[in-house]
Write an enzyme that holds these catalytic residues in place. Structure first.
Site, PDB file in Angstrom:
ATOM      1  CE  LYS A  27      -2.829   0.807   3.716  1.00  0.00           C
ATOM      2  NZ  LYS A  27      -2.928   2.226   4.058  1.00  0.00           N
ATOM      3  N   GLY A 106      -5.043   8.017   5.018  1.00  0.00           N
ATOM      4  CA  GLY A 106      -4.165   9.050   5.572  1.00  0.00           C
ATOM      5  C   GLY A 106      -2.963   9.307   4.684  1.00  0.00           C
ATOM      6  CB  SER A 177       4.920  10.869  10.863  1.00  0.00           C
ATOM      7  OG  SER A 177       4.041  10.807   9.744  1.00  0.00           O
ATOM      8  CD  GLN A 179       0.440   8.691   6.741  1.00  0.00           C
ATOM      9  OE1 GLN A 179      -0.115   9.538   7.437  1.00  0.00           O
ATOM     10  NE2 GLN A 179      -0.128   7.531   6.452  1.00  0.00           N
ATOM     11  CG  ASP A 325       0.856   0.474   9.545  1.00  0.00           C
ATOM     12  OD1 ASP A 325       0.387   1.312  10.338  1.00  0.00           O
ATOM     13  OD2 ASP A 325       1.248   0.783   8.405  1.00  0.00           O
ATOM     14  NE  ARG A 356      -5.044   0.695  13.183  1.00  0.00           N
ATOM     15  CZ  ARG A 356      -4.343   0.838  12.083  1.00  0.00           C
ATOM     16  NH1 ARG A 356      -3.023   0.922  12.140  1.00  0.00           N
ATOM     17  NH2 ARG A 356      -4.947   0.892  10.916  1.00  0.00           N
TER      18      ARG A 356
HETATM   19  C1  S3P Z   1       2.492   5.160   6.167  1.00  0.00           C
HETATM   20  C2  S3P Z   1       3.077   5.607   7.311  1.00  0.00           C
HETATM   21  C3  S3P Z   1       2.593   5.272   8.658  1.00  0.00           C
HETATM   22  C4  S3P Z   1       1.680   4.056   8.618  1.00  0.00           C
HETATM   23  C5  S3P Z   1       0.648   4.165   7.536  1.00  0.00           C
HETATM   24  C6  S3P Z   1       1.329   4.256   6.182  1.00  0.00           C
HETATM   25  C7  S3P Z   1       3.054   5.576   4.880  1.00  0.00           C
HETATM   26  O1  S3P Z   1       1.872   6.364   9.165  1.00  0.00           O
HETATM   27  O2  S3P Z   1       1.039   3.879   9.863  1.00  0.00           O
HETATM   28  O3  S3P Z   1      -0.195   3.034   7.549  1.00  0.00           O
HETATM   29  O4  S3P Z   1       2.703   4.990   3.839  1.00  0.00           O
HETATM   30  O5  S3P Z   1       3.863   6.507   4.872  1.00  0.00           O
HETATM   31  P1  S3P Z   1       2.619   7.609   9.910  1.00  0.00           P
HETATM   32  O6  S3P Z   1       3.498   8.253   8.944  1.00  0.00           O
HETATM   33  O7  S3P Z   1       1.494   8.499  10.342  1.00  0.00           O
HETATM   34  O8  S3P Z   1       3.335   7.002  11.059  1.00  0.00           O
END
Ligand code: S3P
Length: 440
Positions: A27, A106, A177, A179, A325, A356
């Site tokens: 993903k 997200g 993070s 993200q 995750d 969670r």
């Molecule tokens: C992700 C980063 C993680 C993870 C999410 C996917 C990504 O989140 O929990 O399912 O693809 O960059 P965070 O960056 O908020 O930790």
């Protein structure tokens, strides 16, 4: 393509788990390949793109921004799509008509915001009820510092982003993070000068590896990563590895049940994602992970997991970012005889698709687990077998899968309410569960 999942699913106990499986496209990597393809010059082909709803949300948002996206028929039972994206180059996106909808994703909203921050138009991004509850301040602050105008309702979606010429920044992430790191790097691609991100703890580095696959010079030095703005991205021909977080279900299910062994082929083995394997080894499981040659910079290979007598494990706060995750699935492992798990330093779990910690503890308790909620984690003792019962997935795909795996070890049947939420990341999850289980 897998059959649609019923809203509520009943899982029967299993004596053993066995077989050879492949998992849907990763993903995290799928989102990144699609977004970078849109910014590249030329046509990018992506094989085994994740077929779940989250990665489809990214494609839908890109189409609304004027990007041509062609998706082949959904025929792969493992959950992979053939996707072709005609890149529009840096600065080539078009203003959408109306708000973009990131659904439950997200990663879509946070990474896309980094790109929208640089576009010379205003975009509103929203999502479903779960996504509208999740914190956005963490991306609003750096993107504002780079020169974008971002408004939100009390730090939540919908976000309205007015982009334009950006300045580069040096950003220290307050929370680990991937993200946030990725949003700043994607904005940095469009900024004048060099954009640098410092992380408190290492998080998944798929953005860094994907940028390199699209020909961008990325400098990584420990917990610091930097990109130079303005460099053109080159279209690429890519294949997405199997999703390690999906594979976690089968790895844990095999580790948990006596007599079980599973082989997972073509799975991503990026070391920023595989901390689960170290925990499974500590718990007693037998693990072999063999990575082949890198695929677009990502380690991919075969993972074998077999059961051996289990012992309790403790997860320390420094391990949490690379396990984030997988923590619900590890809680399922903790319910097994002789096991048990204690997790601290994981308050971030409360900011995921559900709270969670609360929803996990409630669901496992409803299946008969002896479990305790803490402000920043949880504990589960493996002192008694689960009786089975009815657990609510709370609209969270990872909880639905964790409850299903825990239910395999119960003495009676378990019903998962809202189990169809697995479609967010793993539409074929319950078909695979049926394929790998041997009945009691
Ligand atoms: C992700 C980063 C993680 C993870 C999410 C996917 C990504 O989140 O929990 O399912 O693809 O960059 P965070 O960056 O908020 O930790």
């Amino acid at each position: 393509m897998s059959a649609p999942v019923a809203a509520d699913v009943t899982v029967q106990p299993a004596a053993r788990i066995s077989g050879r499986v492949r998992c849907p496209g990763d993903k995290s990597i799928s989102h990144r390949y699609a977004l970078l393809a849109a910014l590249a010059t030329g046509r990018t082909t992506i094989a085994h793109y994740a077929s779940g709803a989250d990665c489809r949300s990214t494609l839908a948002c890109l189409r609304r921004l004027g990007v041509r996206v062609d998706v082949g028929p959904d025929l792969d039972p493992d959950g992979g799509l053939a996707v072709e994206i005609q890149g529009r180059g840096l600065g080539g996106l078009c203003a959408p008509q109306g708000p973009l909808d990131a659904g439950n994703s997200g990663t879509t909203v946070r990474l896309l915001s980094g790109i929208l921050a640089a576009q010379p138009f205003t975009t509103t991004v929203t999502g479903d009820a779960s996504l509208r509850r999740r914190p956005m301040r963490r991306i609003i602050d750096p993107l504002t510092a780079m020169g974008a105008r971002v408004t939100a309702r009390a730090d939540h979606l919908p976000l309205t982003i007015t982009g334009g010429a950006l300045r580069s920044i040096e950003w220290t992430c307050p929370v680990p993070s991937a993200q946030v790191k990725s949003a700043v790097l994607l904005a940095g691609l469009h900024a004048a000068g060099r954009t640098t991100v410092h992380e408190p703890t290492a998080t998944r580095d798929h953005t860094e590896r994907a940028l390199a696959a699209f020909g961008v010079d990325v400098v990584c030095d420990g917990l610091t990563v930097a990109v130079q703005g303005g460099a053109a991205l080159r279209a690429a021909s890519l294949s997405v590895p199997g999703d390690f977080s999906a594979a976690a279900a089968w790895a844990v299910a095999a580790a948990a049940r006596p007599g079980s062994a599973i082989e997972i082929d073509g799975v991503g083995l990026n070391p920023t994602r595989t901390a689960l394997l170290a925990v499974l080894r500590r718990a007693g499981a037998v693990i072999a992970a063999d990575a082949g040659p890198l695929t677009a910079g990502e380690p991919v290979g075969c993972l074998r997991v077999a059961h051996r007598e289990l012992r309790p494990v403790t997860i320390t706060p420094d391990e949490v970012p690379s396990l984030i995750d997988e923590l619900p699935m590890l809680a399922a492992l903790g319910t097994c005889a002789g096991c048990g798990i204690t997790v601290t330093g994981a308050a971030e779990l409360r900011a995921k698709e559900s709270d969670r910690i609360t929803a996990l503890v409630d669901g496992l308790r409803a299946l008969g687990a002896n479990t305790e909620e803490r402000p920043d984690g949880f504990s589960v003792t493996g002192d008694r077998p689960l009786a089975g019962g009815t657990a609510d997935a709370a609209g969270d795909h990872r909880l639905a899968m964790a409850f299903a795996v825990a239910a395999l070890g119960a003495t009676g049947p378990s019903t998962i309410i809202g189990a169809d939420v697995v479609a967010v990341s793993y539409p074929g999850f319950f078909d695979m569960l049926t394929a790998v289980r041997s009945p009691e």
